[in-house]
Design a protein around this motif. Structure first.
Motif, PDB file in Angstrom:
ATOM      1  N   ASP A 152     -69.556  31.768   8.932  1.00 47.35           N
ATOM      2  CA  ASP A 152     -68.107  31.855   9.168  1.00 47.35           C
ATOM      3  C   ASP A 152     -67.388  32.535   8.005  1.00 47.35           C
ATOM      4  N   PHE A 153     -67.771  32.209   6.777  1.00 44.69           N
ATOM      5  CA  PHE A 153     -67.117  32.822   5.622  1.00 44.69           C
ATOM      6  C   PHE A 153     -67.355  34.332   5.598  1.00 44.69           C
ATOM      7  N   TYR A 154     -68.556  34.771   5.978  1.00 39.89           N
ATOM      8  CA  TYR A 154     -68.807  36.208   5.962  1.00 39.89           C
ATOM      9  C   TYR A 154     -68.065  36.915   7.098  1.00 39.89           C
ATOM     10  N   LEU A 155     -68.061  36.311   8.277  1.00 39.89           N
ATOM     11  CA  LEU A 155     -67.397  36.948   9.421  1.00 39.89           C
ATOM     12  C   LEU A 155     -65.879  36.965   9.275  1.00 39.89           C
ATOM     13  N   MET A 156     -65.311  35.929   8.659  1.00 38.94           N
ATOM     14  CA  MET A 156     -63.855  35.810   8.574  1.00 38.94           C
ATOM     15  C   MET A 156     -63.286  36.331   7.260  1.00 38.94           C
ATOM     16  N   TRP A 157     -64.019  36.154   6.169  1.00 38.41           N
ATOM     17  CA  TRP A 157     -63.472  36.490   4.851  1.00 38.41           C
ATOM     18  C   TRP A 157     -64.352  37.456   4.063  1.00 38.41           C
ATOM     19  N   ASP A 158     -65.383  38.024   4.689  1.00 41.12           N
ATOM     20  CA  ASP A 158     -66.224  39.053   4.071  1.00 41.12           C
ATOM     21  C   ASP A 158     -66.837  38.608   2.748  1.00 41.12           C
ATOM     22  N   LEU A 159     -67.255  37.362   2.676  1.00 37.27           N
ATOM     23  CA  LEU A 159     -67.922  36.862   1.484  1.00 37.27           C
ATOM     24  C   LEU A 159     -69.254  36.239   1.910  1.00 37.27           C
ATOM     25  N   PRO A 160     -70.378  36.882   1.637  1.00 33.94           N
ATOM     26  CA  PRO A 160     -71.675  36.378   2.110  1.00 33.94           C
ATOM     27  C   PRO A 160     -72.162  35.178   1.302  1.00 33.94           C
ATOM     28  N   ASN A 161     -72.934  34.313   1.958  1.00 29.50           N
ATOM     29  CA  ASN A 161     -73.604  33.165   1.344  1.00 29.50           C
ATOM     30  C   ASN A 161     -72.649  32.110   0.787  1.00 29.50           C
ATOM     31  N   CYS A 162     -71.366  32.223   1.080  1.00 27.45           N
ATOM     32  CA  CYS A 162     -70.397  31.223   0.617  1.00 27.45           C
ATOM     33  C   CYS A 162     -70.410  30.032   1.572  1.00 27.45           C
ATOM     34  N   ILE A 163     -70.532  28.816   1.021  1.00 25.56           N
ATOM     35  CA  ILE A 163     -70.619  27.620   1.864  1.00 25.56           C
ATOM     36  C   ILE A 163     -69.424  26.686   1.674  1.00 25.56           C
ATOM     37  N   GLY A 164     -68.367  27.175   1.036  1.00 25.30           N
ATOM     38  CA  GLY A 164     -67.183  26.328   0.909  1.00 25.30           C
ATOM     39  C   GLY A 164     -66.288  26.768  -0.224  1.00 25.30           C
ATOM     40  N   ALA A 165     -65.000  26.457  -0.089  1.00 24.15           N
ATOM     41  CA  ALA A 165     -64.018  26.680  -1.151  1.00 24.15           C
ATOM     42  C   ALA A 165     -63.611  25.324  -1.699  1.00 24.15           C
ATOM     43  N   ILE A 166     -63.508  25.228  -3.015  1.00 22.74           N
ATOM     44  CA  ILE A 166     -63.254  23.946  -3.655  1.00 22.74           C
ATOM     45  C   ILE A 166     -62.052  24.057  -4.585  1.00 22.74           C
ATOM     46  N   ASP A 167     -61.208  23.025  -4.583  1.00 24.28           N
ATOM     47  CA  ASP A 167     -60.040  23.000  -5.473  1.00 24.28           C
ATOM     48  C   ASP A 167     -59.485  21.588  -5.511  1.00 24.28           C
ATOM     49  N   GLY A 168     -58.572  21.356  -6.428  1.00 21.25           N
ATOM     50  CA  GLY A 168     -57.932  20.049  -6.559  1.00 21.25           C
ATOM     51  C   GLY A 168     -56.447  20.123  -6.275  1.00 21.25           C
ATOM     52  N   LYS A 169     -55.912  19.071  -5.702  1.00 20.41           N
ATOM     53  CA  LYS A 169     -54.474  18.975  -5.430  1.00 20.41           C
ATOM     54  C   LYS A 169     -53.928  17.714  -6.089  1.00 20.41           C
ATOM     55  N   HIS A 170     -52.848  17.851  -6.842  1.00 18.55           N
ATOM     56  CA  HIS A 170     -52.237  16.696  -7.491  1.00 18.55           C
ATOM     57  C   HIS A 170     -51.295  16.001  -6.514  1.00 18.55           C
TER      58      HIS A 170
END
Length: 390
Positions: A152-170
């Motif tokens: 899904d990340f490659y088809l939608m956002w053109d980034l291969p082998n990516c398995i998730g985006a990570i970040d923190g919210k206060h």
């Protein structure tokens, strides 16, 4: 005995009875007179049966509410010798509070229940939502699911082998008593941290809630159960994949911002300003995929507006609120009941107790991680963004 003496004895007994009630908390009635018309004039009775008012009150469709109620009805039902508050009332009250936030006394007045009862119902219902639905909707994905996310990340956002985006919210809270600077964050407010991973479709795949606002995202990840599995190589990640149109074997990885360390399984942008063009392109492509977690946080806050303002409650109670909102968000993005058949034996990405993260030397990037980032940079520069149907 004269009549006057009898009257005095009766008055003394009545006074003693009132003193006993005040001392030992004995109630003269179970429901205050002002709240006894709850079934006819309370907010629940006047809005629950009407479709438009129902949706406005809890920001949820009726079928989703019915499904949710069927899953937790047994746990939130109460049995007693006197009439108890029904489970649909308890869930409706909780979702209304999460959807709009505001003053607890206001909800106590609108739903015609005592203030302490309102707090107890919301806290218990949030706990049940997390305990029952958390292991289903927020268990760590299996290997096949990681592969689907990478596709899904490659088809939608053109980034291969990516398995998730990570970040923190206060999550802003009022300063707890005697907490010092533990909850004081770099933004100048007091908060607890929601650290989350999401897939390409803005769906949370793991969360960590309850870390102090003074901690860094990298430290929180290191001290979470998910982070320990990730750093120790015990997470069921897919084997290395071939980058498209090449013969280069490359590991699967998460994407994060500069608050996270550079690892072979965690890509971050190149630091600094005035970077060469190829590094600028890499940073833009990485940020393009990483922004899905920012969007997921925005969707969460807009859906459950209690998160838009500081939570005037204890950190432990605030943690319950955040857990419930995240679970609701996961349900709304996965409405099919077949999702409930998912394996519940995974490890949830969550910290149960607030804990201070230690500084760790392993946050330093290895030479291998630098080389992998350069390889990915060269691939992205040579493969421009392609237009694909979203």
């Amino acid at each position: 005995m004269e009549a006057i003496e009898v009257i005095l004895i009766i008055l003394m007994l009545l006074e003693a009875r009132e003193c006993f009630k005040r001392i030992y908390g004995v109630r003269s009635c179970w429901v205050r007179p002002a709240l006894q018309n709850r079934d006819n004039h309370g907010f629940f009775s006047t809005h629950f049966g009407f479709t438009e008012e129902f949706k406005q009150a809890i920001r949820m469709e009726k079928p989703v509410f019915v499904l949710l109620l069927s899953l937790i009805r047994e746990r939130i039902s109460k049995n007693s010798n006197r009439p108890s508050i029904p489970p649909e009332f308890r869930l409706y009250l909780t979702l209304s509070y999460l959807a709009h936030g505001g003053s607890k006394p206001f909800y106590s007045c609108a739903f015609k229940i005592g203030l302490s009862t309102m707090k107890e119902i919301v806290g218990e219902t949030c706990d049940v939502l997390w305990e029952i639905l958390g292991p289903v909707y927020l268990s760590v994905p299996l290997k096949d699911e990681w592969k689907r996310i990478a596709t899904d990340f490659y088809l939608m956002w053109d980034l291969p082998n990516c398995i998730g985006a990570i970040d923190g919210k206060h999550i802003n809270i009022f300063c707890p008593s005697n907490s010092g600077s533990l909850f004081y964050n770099y933004k100048g407010t007091y908060s607890i941290v929601l650290l989350a991973v999401c897939d390409a479709n803005y769906t949370f795949t793991g969360i960590d809630i309850g870390a102090y606002g003074s901690q860094s995202d990298g430290g929180i990840l290191w001290n979470s159960g998910f982070g320990k599995l990730l750093y120790n190589g015990k997470l069921d990640l897919p084997e290395n994949g071939i980058l498209p149109d090449t013969d280069i074997s490359f590991p699967h990885y998460f994407v994060g911002d500069n608050a996270f360390p550079l690892k072979s399984f965690l890509m971050r942008p190149y630091p600094g300003a005035n970077l060469p063009l190829d590094r600028q392109i890499f940073n833009k492509r990485l940020s393009r995929a990483r922004r899905v977690i920012e969007n997921a946080f925005g969707i969460l806050s807009c859906r459950w507006r209690i998160l838009l303002s500081p939570l005037q409650m204890s950190p432990a109670y605030a943690e319950k609120i955040v857990k419930a909102t995240v679970v609701q968000r996961s349900i709304s993005t996965r409405r099919k009941a077949t999702v409930l058949k998912k394996d519940c034996g995974g490890v949830m990405f969550q910290v149960d107790v607030l804990q201070k993260a230690r500084r760790v030397g392993s946050n330093n990037a290895s030479q291998n991680a630098f080389k992998l980032r350069d390889i990915l940079k060269n691939f992205l520069v040579s493969h421009p963004v392609q237009s694909r149907p979203q």
